[in-house]
Scaffold this active site. Structure first.
Site, short mmCIF file in Angstrom:
data_model
loop_
_atom_site.label_atom_id
_atom_site.label_comp_id
_atom_site.label_asym_id
_atom_site.label_seq_id
_atom_site.Cartn_x
_atom_site.Cartn_y
_atom_site.Cartn_z
N GLU A 1 0.82 -1.22 0.00
CA GLU A 1 0.00 0.00 0.00
C GLU A 1 0.85 1.26 0.00
O GLU A 1 0.41 2.30 -0.51
CB GLU A 1 -0.93 0.02 1.22
N HIS B 1 8.80 -26.81 0.40
CA HIS B 1 8.13 -27.93 -0.26
C HIS B 1 6.97 -27.44 -1.12
O HIS B 1 6.10 -28.23 -1.51
CB HIS B 1 7.62 -28.92 0.80
N LYS C 1 -13.85 0.87 -3.11
CA LYS C 1 -14.71 1.14 -1.95
C LYS C 1 -15.98 1.88 -2.36
O LYS C 1 -17.08 1.57 -1.90
CB LYS C 1 -13.95 1.98 -0.92
#
Length: 363
Positions: free
Chosen positions: A221, A242, A354
C-alpha cells in the site's frame, strides 16, 4: 518521519488508563481491518496468548466470524472498535453485530464494555463515543493505519492483555538509530529496477506468518503507486521449501528473498534418538537449530541459481525484538518510497473499489 510513529507519553498513558478501566473483563473483541488489526495480530501471533484473550474480528466471512465468536461470554467481554475514519464498511458491519450481541447480553450496561480507538476529533466513531460516553483512545491524525501499531491501535489491547508495551516501544525507539533499514531499502529498489519485481518475505517461523502479512500491507500500500513498487509475497519456512521454493529457484528470475530467522527460542525442542537409523544425525539437534540451518542453506542454494537474498536475525521472539523489526520495516518502507519518488501515505488506488462497493450495496 519514523519518530512520529512512536506516541508521546500522554498517549501511551491514555492507552494504559483505558486498559485499566477494562481490566475486569476476561476477553477483548477487537473490531478492525487492515492497519487497524494486522499489526496487533502480528504481535499476538508471534508471542502467543497472555493471561487474557484477544479475539480479532476483521473478516466478513460468516463462518469465520461465527467460529471466532461462538464461545464468547459477552457478560465478561469488552469490545474495542478501531477505525481512524470511523466509516469503514467492514468495521461498521462487524461492530454493529458485536455491539448487538453485547446489548442482548447486558442491556444498558453495554456502554461500560466498549472502547473506541479513532481519530482525535472527527469521524463517526468519535461522535458515537461522545454520544454514549464511551471510553476512547486516539490515533494521531498524522499516523496512517498501516503505520499505527505503536499507537493505541496496538498499545491498548496489548497492555490490557498483559504484553510488555514498554519493551515494544523500546525496541521501536532503538530502530531509529539502526542503519540497516535504509540499506535494505536501497537493496530492494535496486533489485526491483533490475527486474526483481517480486519481494518474498520468508520467515522461518510459523509464528511470524501474520507478521509477514502485516509487512505485505505495509510494502504494497505504501509503494504500489505511479506504476512502481515490488509485489510482496509471503512464504514460510520450512513449509514453503516444499511448495514455492521450486518457483524461486527455477521459475522466472523476477524474485528476491528476505529471510527472517530466530536465533534463540524460549521453548525449544530437542530431537531424541531418531526412529530412522538413516537420519541418526538429527539426534540431539533442536528444532530451532534445524530451522536456522534450513534458512541458511536455502539462501546458499538460491545464491547458486542467481536468486538474491538477505537474512534478518531476531535474537528471540519477544516484544523488544518485534518492536525493533516492525519499526525497521517502517523506516525501510519510507526510505524506499523516497527512492521511488512516491508518497508512502494514503492508498488512492483502493478508493474507487470502496466507492463502487458502497454504491452497489446502497442501490
Amino acid at each position: 518521519m519514523p519518530q512520529t510513529m512512536i506516541p508521546k507519553k500522554e498517549l501511551v498513558q491514555e492507552a494504559r488508563t483505558v486498559a485499566a478501566a477494562l481490566a475486569q473483563y476476561s476477553t477483548m473483541v477487537v473490531v478492525g481491518i487492515g492497519g487497524s488489526s494486522q499489526g496487533l495480530r502480528a504481535i499476538t501471533s508471534a508471542l502467543g496468548a497472555r493471561k487474557k484473550t484477544i479475539i480479532i474480528c476483521d473478516d466478513l466471512d460468516p463462518i469465520a466470524f461465527q467460529m471466532a465468536t461462538q464461545h464468547v461470554d459477552w457478560k465478561t467481554t469488552c469490545i474495542n472498535v478501531v477505525s481512524k475514519s470511523g466509516g469503514t464498511l467492514e468495521i461498521m458491519a462487524l461492530a454493529s453485530v458485536v455491539v448487538d450481541f453485547l446489548k442482548k447480553a447486558v442491556g444498558e450496561d453495554w456502554i461500560h464494555h466498549v472502547a473506541v480507538t479513532t481519530d482525535p476529533q472527527v469521524g463517526f466513531l468519535r461522535q458515537w463515543a461522545k454520544q454514549h460516553d464511551l471510553k476512547t483512545c486516539q490515533i494521531p491524525a498524522n499516523v496512517g493505519g498501516r503505520f499505527s501499531i505503536f499507537t493505541a491501535v496496538g498499545l491498548l489491547p496489548l497492555c490490557w492483555a498483559g504484553y510488555d508495551i514498554d519493551a515494544l516501544l523500546l525496541g521501536a525507539q532503538s530502530a531509529l538509530a539502526d542503519a540497516a533499514p535504509k540499506k535494505w531499502a536501497e537493496q530492494q529498489v535496486e533489485w526491483d529496477r533490475s527486474g526483481r519485481s517480486i519481494a518474498v518475505v520468508m520467515p522461518y517461523s510459523s509464528h511470524l506468518s501474520d507478521y509477514a502479512r502485516w509487512f505485505v500491507q505495509l510494502w504494497a500500500e505504501s509503494l504500489g503507486k505511479s506504476e512502481v513498487g515490488q509485489t510482496p509475497l509471503v512464504a514460510i519456512g520450512t513449509a514453503d521449501q516444499h511448495a514455492q521454493l521450486q518457483m524461486f529457484a527455477e521459475g522466472a528470475k523476477n524474485k528476491c528473498i528476505r529471510f527472517i530467522i530466530v536465533k534463540s527460542w524460549l521453548q525449544d525442542i530437542v530431537v531424541p534418538e531418531s526412529i530412522n537409523p538413516e537420519t541418526s544425525y538429527l539426534s540431539g539437534k533442536s528444532f530451532g537449530q534445524l530451522l536456522t540451518t534450513a534458512a541458511e542453506t536455502t539462501a546458499q542454494a538460491l545464491e547458486q541459481v542467481d536468486c538474491p537474498s538477505y537474512t534478518i536475525a531476531l535474537p528471540e521472539l519477544n516484544e523488544t525484538a518485534l518492536g525493533h523489526l516492525m519499526m525497521c520495516d517502517i523506516i525501510m518502507t519510507l526510505a524506499a518510497a523516497k527512492l521511488y519518488g512516491v508518497n508512502p501515505f494514503g492508498q488512492p488506488g483502493v478508493e474507487l473499489g470502496k466507492k463502487l462497493w458502497r454504491q452497489r450495496i446502497e442501490a
